[in-house]
Design a protein around this motif. Structure first.
Motif, mmCIF file in Angstrom:
data_model
loop_
_atom_site.group_PDB
_atom_site.id
_atom_site.type_symbol
_atom_site.label_atom_id
_atom_site.label_comp_id
_atom_site.label_asym_id
_atom_site.label_seq_id
_atom_site.Cartn_x
_atom_site.Cartn_y
_atom_site.Cartn_z
ATOM 1 N N GLU A 157 -3.532 6.230 6.380
ATOM 2 C CA GLU A 157 -4.493 5.476 5.570
ATOM 3 C C GLU A 157 -4.236 3.977 5.666
ATOM 4 O O GLU A 157 -5.166 3.178 5.765
ATOM 5 C CB GLU A 157 -4.425 5.923 4.112
ATOM 6 N N HIS B 147 0.820 -1.210 0.000
ATOM 7 C CA HIS B 147 0.000 0.000 0.000
ATOM 8 C C HIS B 147 0.856 1.262 0.000
ATOM 9 O O HIS B 147 0.480 2.275 -0.594
ATOM 10 C CB HIS B 147 -0.952 0.002 1.206
ATOM 11 N N PHE B 148 2.015 1.211 0.655
ATOM 12 C CA PHE B 148 2.908 2.370 0.648
ATOM 13 C C PHE B 148 3.441 2.630 -0.761
ATOM 14 O O PHE B 148 3.554 3.775 -1.185
ATOM 15 C CB PHE B 148 4.068 2.149 1.627
ATOM 16 N N GLU B 149 3.760 1.559 -1.486
ATOM 17 C CA GLU B 149 4.238 1.712 -2.860
ATOM 18 C C GLU B 149 3.139 2.212 -3.785
ATOM 19 O O GLU B 149 3.417 2.796 -4.828
ATOM 20 C CB GLU B 149 4.811 0.389 -3.379
ATOM 21 N N GLU B 150 1.873 1.991 -3.405
ATOM 22 C CA GLU B 150 0.759 2.521 -4.186
ATOM 23 C C GLU B 150 0.553 4.013 -3.927
ATOM 24 O O GLU B 150 -0.209 4.654 -4.631
ATOM 25 C CB GLU B 150 -0.530 1.767 -3.871
ATOM 26 N N GLY B 151 1.212 4.561 -2.905
ATOM 27 C CA GLY B 151 1.140 5.994 -2.642
ATOM 28 C C GLY B 151 0.261 6.369 -1.469
ATOM 29 O O GLY B 151 -0.049 7.549 -1.291
ATOM 30 N N LYS B 152 -0.120 5.428 -0.656
ATOM 31 C CA LYS B 152 -0.968 5.734 0.490
ATOM 32 C C LYS B 152 -0.099 6.176 1.667
ATOM 33 O O LYS B 152 1.048 5.773 1.805
ATOM 34 C CB LYS B 152 -1.797 4.506 0.864
ATOM 35 N N THR B 153 -0.670 7.018 2.528
ATOM 36 C CA THR B 153 0.053 7.495 3.704
ATOM 37 C C THR B 153 -0.021 6.447 4.812
ATOM 38 O O THR B 153 -0.822 5.515 4.750
ATOM 39 C CB THR B 153 -0.548 8.822 4.212
ATOM 40 N N SER B 154 0.801 6.654 5.835
ATOM 41 C CA SER B 154 0.828 5.691 6.936
ATOM 42 C C SER B 154 -0.495 5.701 7.710
ATOM 43 O O SER B 154 -0.923 4.670 8.222
ATOM 44 C CB SER B 154 2.005 5.971 7.869
#
Length: 158
Positions: A138, A129-136
């Protein structure tokens, strides 16, 4: 009276220093063990990535060879009449049962389907999810874990 209190305080201070030194030794042992485990983990990851890269290169080479090969135009069957001596000098490989283009396309489909890995563990999900651009924040809400835990996963991912 004051001397007994001073002696007791001195003894308590010596005991506390002893426990502090003991705890410090245990912490340093755990730090060394953690560093060794991180090194082993990095070695294993490097080995697997090299192995996967080697397999990928071999697979790409196989696909390229399959694309470059030609299907034989003339195939001799056992029931046919023997060719003349001129034709007998030319050797042609036997006909394959499955065309190489079909095999290559089937291989490409399976190679594409296996390259995308679905995250299974919490750590893999956090990184995905982090690589998809979501914040910590979220990610923590989505996975129902703490924000600090997400940040630790991301910190120790590098």
């Amino acid at each position: 009276m004051i001397t007994t209190i001073l002696i007791i305080l001195f003894l308590m201070q010596v005991i506390s220093f002893y426990f502090i030194a003991l705890l410090n030794a245990k912490i340093s042992r755990f730090d060394n063990m953690e560093q060794k485990q991180q090194q082993v983990l990095m070695d294993i990851e490097n080995s697997f990535s090299a192995y996967i890269a080697e397999i990928t290169d071999e697979n790409n080479r196989l696909i390229q060879e399959l694309k470059n090969t030609e299907v034989p135009k003339k195939v001799l069957l056992k029931n046919q009449v023997k060719p003349s001596e001129k034709e007998a000098e030319v050797f042609e490989p036997p006909f394959s049962f499955v065309s190489k283009q079909i095999a290559a396309s089937s291989y490409m489909k399976t190679a594409q389907s296996t390259t995308k890995k679905v995250p299974e563990t919490v750590r893999e999900k956090v990184i995905f999810h982090f690589e998809e651009g979501k914040t910590s924040d979220e990610i923590a809400k989505m996975l129902q874990i703490g924000k600090t835990e997400v940040e630790l996963f991301l910190k120790f991912n590098d």
